[in-house]
Design a protein around this motif. Structure first.
Motif, short mmCIF file in Angstrom:
data_model
loop_
_atom_site.label_atom_id
_atom_site.label_comp_id
_atom_site.label_asym_id
_atom_site.label_seq_id
_atom_site.Cartn_x
_atom_site.Cartn_y
_atom_site.Cartn_z
N UNK A 150 0.92 -1.16 0.00
CA UNK A 150 -0.09 -0.08 -0.01
C UNK A 150 1.06 1.19 -0.06
N UNK A 151 0.64 2.07 -1.07
CA UNK A 151 1.64 3.29 -1.24
C UNK A 151 0.94 4.60 -1.03
N UNK A 152 1.55 5.55 -0.57
CA UNK A 152 1.03 6.90 -0.49
C UNK A 152 2.14 7.89 -0.82
N UNK A 153 1.79 9.12 -1.47
CA UNK A 153 2.71 10.39 -1.77
C UNK A 153 3.62 10.03 -2.84
N UNK A 154 5.05 10.05 -2.71
CA UNK A 154 5.90 10.02 -3.78
C UNK A 154 5.87 8.66 -4.74
N UNK A 155 5.95 7.65 -3.98
CA UNK A 155 6.05 6.30 -4.72
C UNK A 155 4.64 5.99 -5.39
N UNK A 156 3.65 6.20 -4.83
CA UNK A 156 2.28 6.24 -5.51
C UNK A 156 1.99 7.07 -6.71
N UNK A 157 2.44 8.57 -6.49
CA UNK A 157 2.41 9.15 -7.75
C UNK A 157 3.27 8.59 -8.95
N UNK A 158 4.51 8.11 -8.71
CA UNK A 158 5.45 7.62 -9.73
C UNK A 158 4.74 6.40 -10.41
N UNK A 159 4.04 5.72 -9.76
CA UNK A 159 3.00 4.64 -10.26
C UNK A 159 1.77 5.17 -11.06
N UNK A 160 1.07 5.90 -10.39
CA UNK A 160 -0.26 6.48 -10.96
C UNK A 160 0.11 7.38 -12.05
N UNK A 161 0.94 8.44 -11.90
CA UNK A 161 1.34 9.53 -12.99
C UNK A 161 1.83 8.98 -14.45
N UNK A 162 2.36 7.75 -14.25
CA UNK A 162 3.08 7.25 -15.36
C UNK A 162 2.44 6.10 -16.05
N UNK A 163 1.12 5.95 -15.86
CA UNK A 163 0.11 5.30 -16.38
C UNK A 163 0.01 5.75 -18.11
N UNK A 164 0.27 6.84 -18.48
CA UNK A 164 0.14 6.96 -19.81
C UNK A 164 1.63 6.62 -20.53
N UNK A 165 2.85 6.21 -19.84
CA UNK A 165 3.99 5.68 -20.20
C UNK A 165 4.07 4.13 -20.19
N UNK A 166 2.80 3.53 -20.29
CA UNK A 166 2.86 2.14 -20.07
C UNK A 166 3.94 1.51 -21.26
N UNK A 167 3.81 2.13 -22.61
CA UNK A 167 4.57 1.28 -23.51
C UNK A 167 6.23 1.47 -23.33
N UNK A 168 6.60 2.09 -22.01
CA UNK A 168 8.09 2.07 -21.68
C UNK A 168 8.28 1.04 -20.91
N UNK A 169 7.15 0.11 -20.48
CA UNK A 169 7.52 -1.08 -19.63
C UNK A 169 7.76 -0.53 -18.21
N UNK A 170 8.60 -1.28 -17.28
CA UNK A 170 8.94 -0.90 -15.96
C UNK A 170 9.58 0.29 -15.97
N UNK A 171 10.19 0.86 -16.92
CA UNK A 171 11.14 2.09 -17.01
C UNK A 171 10.14 3.23 -16.58
N UNK A 172 8.95 3.10 -16.98
CA UNK A 172 8.11 4.16 -16.71
C UNK A 172 8.17 4.66 -15.29
N UNK A 173 8.27 4.06 -14.52
CA UNK A 173 8.15 4.58 -13.14
C UNK A 173 9.38 5.09 -12.52
#
Length: 205
Positions: A150-173
């Protein structure tokens, strides 16, 4: 029953599934498959599935389909939920941009996080019980269940805000982490620790 998310990660789940199918065929496994095309399709399918139909569920995707499977099981009535938990195992085949559960399993076993590794676990019937988190959110009628962090703050934003970059794979986060590092935000919240035997009045107050 296998759920394949064709747009997960870099969009190569179908080709990875073809590789997995060949392995399952050699092991003479009888597997039904659903190629998902709508949001929460795995969730709604399991909500309407007889608990005695399958011996397990496979998610050829990232962590999203796993999340749907687990929540569908725990949102069933108590009798059906217990039948699923007693009868069905869940297998994850890493085909998304975020593969936290499959990575945790393969690391625990000392193996590489590859499709072939998890196919081997399934064919050999290797299982491991894991903890499930139960969460209640204000304004949400149903509880949420999770097997990853369960994440909150910085790490959660790295995940959620990179949804538009899914084509980059794991590098998106990683990329979004760099962006957020140079554009830091403030995060506010209150965290309370409650004893296991806390009363409802204590929790609500």
């Amino acid at each position: 029953l296998a759920f394949i998310n064709p747009i997960g990660g870099k969009g190569n789940a179908l080709s990875l599934w073809e590789k997995a199918e060949k392995i399952f065929a050699q092991a003479d496994l009888d597997i039904d498959k659903i190629i998902t095309s709508t949001f929460k399709q795995a969730y709604t399918t399991i909500l309407n599935t007889d608990p005695n139909t399958y011996d397990g569920f496979i998610a050829c995707s990232g962590d999203g389909v796993i999340h749907e499977i687990i929540n569908a099981i725990f949102h069933r009535n108590e009798e059906d939920k217990n039948k699923f938990l007693e009868r069905c195992a869940i297998c994850t085949l890493p085909a998304g941009s975020g593969n936290a559960l499959s990575k945790a399993i393969s690391t625990y076993c000392g193996d590489d996080n590859r499709i072939e590794t998890h196919c081997y676990y399934l064919c050999k019937g290797k299982t491991k019980k894991i903890d499930v988190q139960e969460m209640e959110l204000k304004g949400k009628e149903k509880k949420i269940y999770s097997v990853v962090a369960l994440m909150y703050g910085f790490l959660a934003e790295c995940d959620l805000d990179s949804e538009c970059l899914r084509c980059m794979g794991m590098f998106r986060t990683t990329l979004m982490g760099a962006v957020r590092y140079f554009c830091l935000r403030d995060y506010f919240g209150c965290l309370y620790y409650l004893p296991e035997d806390a009363s409802e009045d204590t929790i609500n107050n």
